[in-house]
Write a protein that holds these residues in place. Structure first.
Motif, mmCIF file in Angstrom:
data_model
loop_
_atom_site.group_PDB
_atom_site.id
_atom_site.type_symbol
_atom_site.label_atom_id
_atom_site.label_comp_id
_atom_site.label_asym_id
_atom_site.label_seq_id
_atom_site.Cartn_x
_atom_site.Cartn_y
_atom_site.Cartn_z
ATOM 1 N N PHE A 106 33.517 47.141 39.831
ATOM 2 C CA PHE A 106 33.435 45.865 39.118
ATOM 3 C C PHE A 106 32.102 45.224 39.484
ATOM 4 C CE2 PHE A 106 35.731 45.125 43.088
ATOM 5 C CZ PHE A 106 35.071 44.045 43.659
ATOM 6 N N THR A 107 31.626 44.319 38.634
ATOM 7 C CA THR A 107 30.347 43.669 38.870
ATOM 8 C C THR A 107 30.497 42.264 39.440
ATOM 9 O OG1 THR A 107 30.271 42.832 36.603
ATOM 10 C CG2 THR A 107 29.207 44.960 37.029
ATOM 11 N N HIS A 108 31.654 41.636 39.235
ATOM 12 C CA HIS A 108 31.802 40.253 39.672
ATOM 13 C C HIS A 108 33.266 39.847 39.583
ATOM 14 C CE1 HIS A 108 30.806 36.032 40.322
ATOM 15 N NE2 HIS A 108 31.493 35.706 39.244
ATOM 16 N N THR A 109 33.730 39.110 40.580
ATOM 17 C CA THR A 109 35.042 38.456 40.467
ATOM 18 C C THR A 109 34.972 36.996 40.881
ATOM 19 O OG1 THR A 109 35.778 38.906 42.743
ATOM 20 C CG2 THR A 109 36.189 40.625 41.089
ATOM 21 N N CYS A 110 33.901 36.620 41.545
ATOM 22 C CA CYS A 110 33.722 35.337 42.231
ATOM 23 C C CYS A 110 34.566 35.351 43.505
ATOM 24 C CB CYS A 110 34.075 34.128 41.369
ATOM 25 S SG CYS A 110 33.776 32.560 42.248
ATOM 26 N N PHE A 111 33.897 35.396 44.640
ATOM 27 C CA PHE A 111 34.572 35.534 45.930
ATOM 28 C C PHE A 111 35.523 34.378 46.196
ATOM 29 C CE2 PHE A 111 34.765 35.378 50.616
ATOM 30 C CZ PHE A 111 35.165 36.686 50.871
ATOM 31 N N MET A 112 35.301 33.253 45.547
ATOM 32 C CA MET A 112 36.182 32.098 45.761
ATOM 33 C C MET A 112 37.480 32.192 44.972
ATOM 34 S SD MET A 112 33.465 28.932 45.781
ATOM 35 C CE MET A 112 33.143 29.189 44.041
ATOM 36 N N THR A 113 37.573 33.177 44.064
ATOM 37 C CA THR A 113 38.821 33.345 43.312
ATOM 38 C C THR A 113 39.586 34.562 43.802
ATOM 39 O OG1 THR A 113 37.645 34.544 41.566
ATOM 40 C CG2 THR A 113 37.927 32.170 41.278
ATOM 41 N N THR A 114 38.968 35.746 43.737
ATOM 42 C CA THR A 114 39.540 36.944 44.350
ATOM 43 C C THR A 114 38.458 37.617 45.167
ATOM 44 O OG1 THR A 114 39.029 38.239 42.380
ATOM 45 C CG2 THR A 114 41.245 37.296 42.526
ATOM 46 N N GLU A 115 38.825 38.142 46.305
ATOM 47 C CA GLU A 115 37.843 38.542 47.311
ATOM 48 C C GLU A 115 37.610 40.048 47.319
ATOM 49 O OE1 GLU A 115 38.597 35.109 50.607
ATOM 50 O OE2 GLU A 115 40.256 36.500 50.237
ATOM 51 N N TYR A 116 36.581 40.462 48.046
ATOM 52 C CA TYR A 116 36.252 41.880 48.167
ATOM 53 C C TYR A 116 35.655 42.123 49.543
ATOM 54 C CZ TYR A 116 32.329 39.408 46.026
ATOM 55 O OH TYR A 116 31.397 38.466 45.710
ATOM 56 N N GLU A 117 35.836 43.351 50.022
ATOM 57 C CA GLU A 117 35.550 43.677 51.411
ATOM 58 C C GLU A 117 34.071 43.584 51.762
ATOM 59 O OE1 GLU A 117 36.644 47.226 54.641
ATOM 60 O OE2 GLU A 117 36.989 47.518 52.494
ATOM 61 N N SER A 118 33.194 43.936 50.822
ATOM 62 C CA SER A 118 31.768 44.001 51.153
ATOM 63 C C SER A 118 31.222 42.646 51.590
ATOM 64 C CB SER A 118 30.971 44.537 49.965
ATOM 65 O OG SER A 118 31.164 43.749 48.811
#
Length: 462
Positions: A106-118
């Motif tokens: 994926f290219t974007h989710t917005c970390f403030m809505t759903t997060e990602y490990e990186s």
């Protein structure tokens, strides 16, 4: 595979079309700019705001290692790294690989809505690798100016104070607050005021020839600036450990340590702006490490993700955690593609001799350029800290700056296929920020063009 190959080999992972290396030699196929670049410049003028400048009006087709290949087939030696971000080359293989893998997720989710490990992994590395043994926390943003602005926000929130002390020659960004922090007026501040009245500037000693005296006298001027403006109202002192836009000016030994003591004396947070000087550029991960000083907050950007938009603020856990939930943020903060690029940068800093290569580039620059100082060429200083290099021009007797000479040498470099940029408080410095991965012979060739340009001019004032 050699260290050089590991850092910037132009390979592409299995399953993709392999890229052929761009030859790591300077080559002029046309005059610079060539006909295709000139034609595109006409279109640029028709479509792009005049407010966006261009140092060298050429359009790039590919980049590799220390070479920029333009649309006319010219191979230009890159001594600018895109104003600093592409410290590991503008087409770094590991960066490309990690970004390509992330693109398939994926290219974007917005970390403030759903997060990602990186995002978390980048923060972990920063917490472990910034100065100080204390517990730390980090927050990721997008640009250097955005991170500096957030560092000031954090300092104000935690201290309950408003004012900020910055320094003469400073550059911290183009937002309203960071323009206020920035000292140099043109082109960054001209016509964009009014600026914050909560920012005070003090001088910083950067040369033994400074007229105002010793490091202690400069520290007394800092203390006086605080006291005269109500020291109890200051939230932060912000400084670049090396003042990049001022011409790669290095504060004299002891000044940063003195700032640390003054900040502690008045309960002020010390912010290190490592946007340009950080991520291995100086032969240490952070330039402030050369002075053994631990800041309360450290700001990174530019080379943090090797040209991908990413910035950070790292600081003491009790400071960073004091902000209420959602008090920091932004839609694009810590974009996952940029986080993957940063993780690729970290891998190479941790294992590929990046710091040693930066130190070696500085040694080459000193070896080749230092003999010009005071030799009748109008070069009045050469200063390096790793791969952050400034060549200062002026009258060798009076030290009066000569912007004309610096700009003339820069024009010579551009015409001969070397990208070098003029900057400095008086526009009399050629600043070099070469990719740390540039091959030594290519770097020497670029430096030799600069020397030839200097010697091509008649007299120090020309």
């Amino acid at each position: 595979m050699t260290t050089t190959d590991t850092i910037h080999a132009g390979y592409t992972p299995a399953g993709s079309t392999a890229l052929q290396r761009v030859p790591q030699t300077r080559h002029l196929a046309t005059e610079i700019p060539g006909p295709r670049s000139r034609a595109l410049m006409e279109e640029r003028r028709a479509q792009v705001s005049n407010g966006i400048g261009a140092q060298l009006p050429v359009f790039i087709e590919r980049a590799d290692g220390g070479i920029l290949l333009d649309l006319d087939g010219n191979r230009i030696v890159d001594l600018a790294s895109g104003l600093g971000p592409t410290a590991l080359g503008a087409s770094n293989a590991r960066v490309r690989e990690r970004i390509r893998t992330q693109l398939d997720r994926f290219t974007h989710t917005c970390f403030m809505t759903t997060e990602y490990e990186s995002y978390v992994e980048v923060c972990r590395w920063l917490n472990e690798h910034t100065p100080g043994d204390h517990e730390k926390r980090s927050a990721l943003f997008t640009t250097g100016a955005e991170a500096n602005e957030n560092a000031v926000k954090i300092a104000r929130y935690v201290t309950g104070r408003r004012k900020v002390l910055a320094f003469t020659g400073a550059y911290h960004g183009r937002t309203h607050m960071t323009m206020s922090l920035t000292s140099k007026s043109h082109p960054y501040k001209t016509g964009f005021g009014p600026f914050s009245e909560d920012v005070v500037h003090a001088p910083v000693p950067t040369s033994p020839r400074d007229d105002a005296g010793s490091v202690d006298s400069f520290l007394e001027q800092v203390r006086a600036a605080l006291v005269e403006n109500d020291a109890a109202a200051f939230a932060a002192i912000i400084i670049e450990p090396i003042l990049g836009e001022a011409g790669c000016l290095i504060p004299l030994p002891g000044f940063l340590a003195g700032l640390r003591e003054i900040a502690d004396e008045f309960g002020i947070l010390l912010i290190a702006d490592e946007v340009q000087s950080g991520m291995g550029r100086t032969g240490r991960i952070w330039a402030i490490e050369h002075e053994g000083v631990v800041p309360d907050l450290l700001v990174a950007a530019k080379a943090l993700a090797n040209g991908m938009p990413l910035s950070s603020v790292t600081g003491r856990a009790e400071v960073m955690n004091a902000i209420h939930s959602a008090g920091l943020g932004g839609t694009y903060i810590g974009n996952p593609l940029s986080c993957e690029a940063a993780l690729a940068v970290f891998e190479q800093i941790d294992s590929d001799g990046v710091l040693e290569r930066a130190t070696a580039l500085g040694e080459i620059a000193l070896e080749m350029l230092r003999p010009l100082v005071g030799a009748g060429n109008g070069v009045i200083d050469v200063r390096t800290r790793g791969a952050m290099i400034g060549i200062e021009f002026g009258d060798e007797d009076t030290l009066v700056p000569s912007s004309e000479r610096a700009k003339a040498v820069t024009r010579y470099c551009h015409a001969h296929g070397v990208l070098a940029l003029t900057n400095g408080v008086h526009e009399n410095v050629i600043r070099l920020l070469p990719p740390i991965v540039i091959e030594p012979d290519l770097f020497r060739d670029g430096i030799q063009v600069i020397i030839d340009g200097i010697r091509s001019l008649d007299g120090p004032g020309s």
